[in-house]
Design a protein around this motif. Structure first.
Motif, mmCIF file in Angstrom:
data_model
loop_
_atom_site.group_PDB
_atom_site.id
_atom_site.type_symbol
_atom_site.label_atom_id
_atom_site.label_comp_id
_atom_site.label_asym_id
_atom_site.label_seq_id
_atom_site.Cartn_x
_atom_site.Cartn_y
_atom_site.Cartn_z
ATOM 1 N N ARG A 174 0.880 -1.321 0.137
ATOM 2 C CA ARG A 174 0.067 -0.172 0.119
ATOM 3 C C ARG A 174 0.949 1.266 -0.254
ATOM 4 O O ARG A 174 0.628 2.205 -0.878
ATOM 5 C CB ARG A 174 -1.002 -0.032 1.150
ATOM 6 N N ALA A 175 1.902 1.288 0.874
ATOM 7 C CA ALA A 175 2.677 2.486 0.883
ATOM 8 C C ALA A 175 3.604 2.740 -0.636
ATOM 9 O O ALA A 175 3.583 3.632 -1.031
ATOM 10 C CB ALA A 175 3.813 2.228 1.969
ATOM 11 N N ALA A 176 3.714 1.663 -1.110
ATOM 12 C CA ALA A 176 4.572 1.701 -2.270
ATOM 13 C C ALA A 176 3.807 2.079 -3.412
ATOM 14 O O ALA A 176 4.155 3.056 -4.226
ATOM 15 C CB ALA A 176 5.126 0.298 -2.834
ATOM 16 N N ILE A 177 2.451 1.800 -3.539
ATOM 17 C CA ILE A 177 1.301 2.312 -4.355
ATOM 18 C C ILE A 177 1.172 3.808 -4.095
ATOM 19 O O ILE A 177 1.186 4.459 -5.069
ATOM 20 C CB ILE A 177 0.098 1.405 -4.382
ATOM 21 N N LYS A 178 1.069 4.101 -2.776
ATOM 22 C CA LYS A 178 1.079 5.769 -2.883
ATOM 23 C C LYS A 178 2.187 6.556 -3.165
ATOM 24 O O LYS A 178 2.008 7.587 -3.878
ATOM 25 C CB LYS A 178 0.944 5.927 -1.130
#
Length: 185
Positions: A174-178
């Motif tokens: 999720r952090a990477a996608i952000k």
């Protein structure tokens, strides 16, 4: 001798059915089902839009009608109107439920249009620079993104492969996608 009309016969039959249901006559419930289930199913199906769900809601409605029949008040309306409202309300409750909303958003892969539609042979994700953008992620995030999106792993498989808790994999993904979404803009 007075002539009976179809309406008076139907009303008398309904009164008898109501009395038998009040007396908890299970045979009356069979008659009730035969008489009303098709109409109730049609209304439920129009609301929930899925046959399997409509069948489940109809079954729930029949059980609820049986158990709550003592609350039916003939002076407030006909039997059909009451059972239609019970069924309609159950169908509406079903589509408002969290479980229904979640299951409606996801569909089995077998039903997915993506499965039936072949990707363009010329499409290659590396051509849009996505792989280069992942190099700007921290090493933990990049490793997870590489396995998920370029390696074809599921989140559970990534967790197993990297010996990490599933929650950690999800958080890092999720952090990477952000981060990637900010880079794309």
């Amino acid at each position: 001798m007075s002539a009976s009309t179809p309406e008076s016969v139907a009303l008398e039959t309904e009164i008898q059915l109501v009395q038998r249901l009040r007396d908890r006559d299970e045979g009356a419930m069979t008659i009730f089902y035969d008489k009303y289930s098709a109409a109730l199913y049609g209304v439920i199906l129009r609301i929930v839009k899925k046959e399997e769900t409509a069948e489940d809601v109809l079954q729930e409605a029949m059980v609820k009608i049986w158990h709550s029949f003592p609350s039916y008040d003939a002076s407030k309306g006909r039997l059909f109107t009451w059972v239609m409202n019970v069924s309609r309300n159950l169908a509406i409750d079903k589509i408002r439920s969290r479980q229904y909303r979640v299951s409606s958003r996801t569909q089995p892969i077998e039903e997915s249009a993506a499965l039936r539609q072949a990707a363009e042979p010329s499409f290659r994700p590396e051509h849009i620079g996505l792989q280069e953008m992942t190099r700007q992620l921290n090493p933990d995030q990049r490793q997870i993104v590489d396995l998920l999106y370029f390696g074809g792993f599921t989140q559970s498989e990534v967790a197993e492969e990297l010996n990490l808790p599933l929650g950690t994999v999800k958080t890092r993904a999720r952090a990477a996608i952000k981060v990637l979404s900010k880079l794309i803009r």
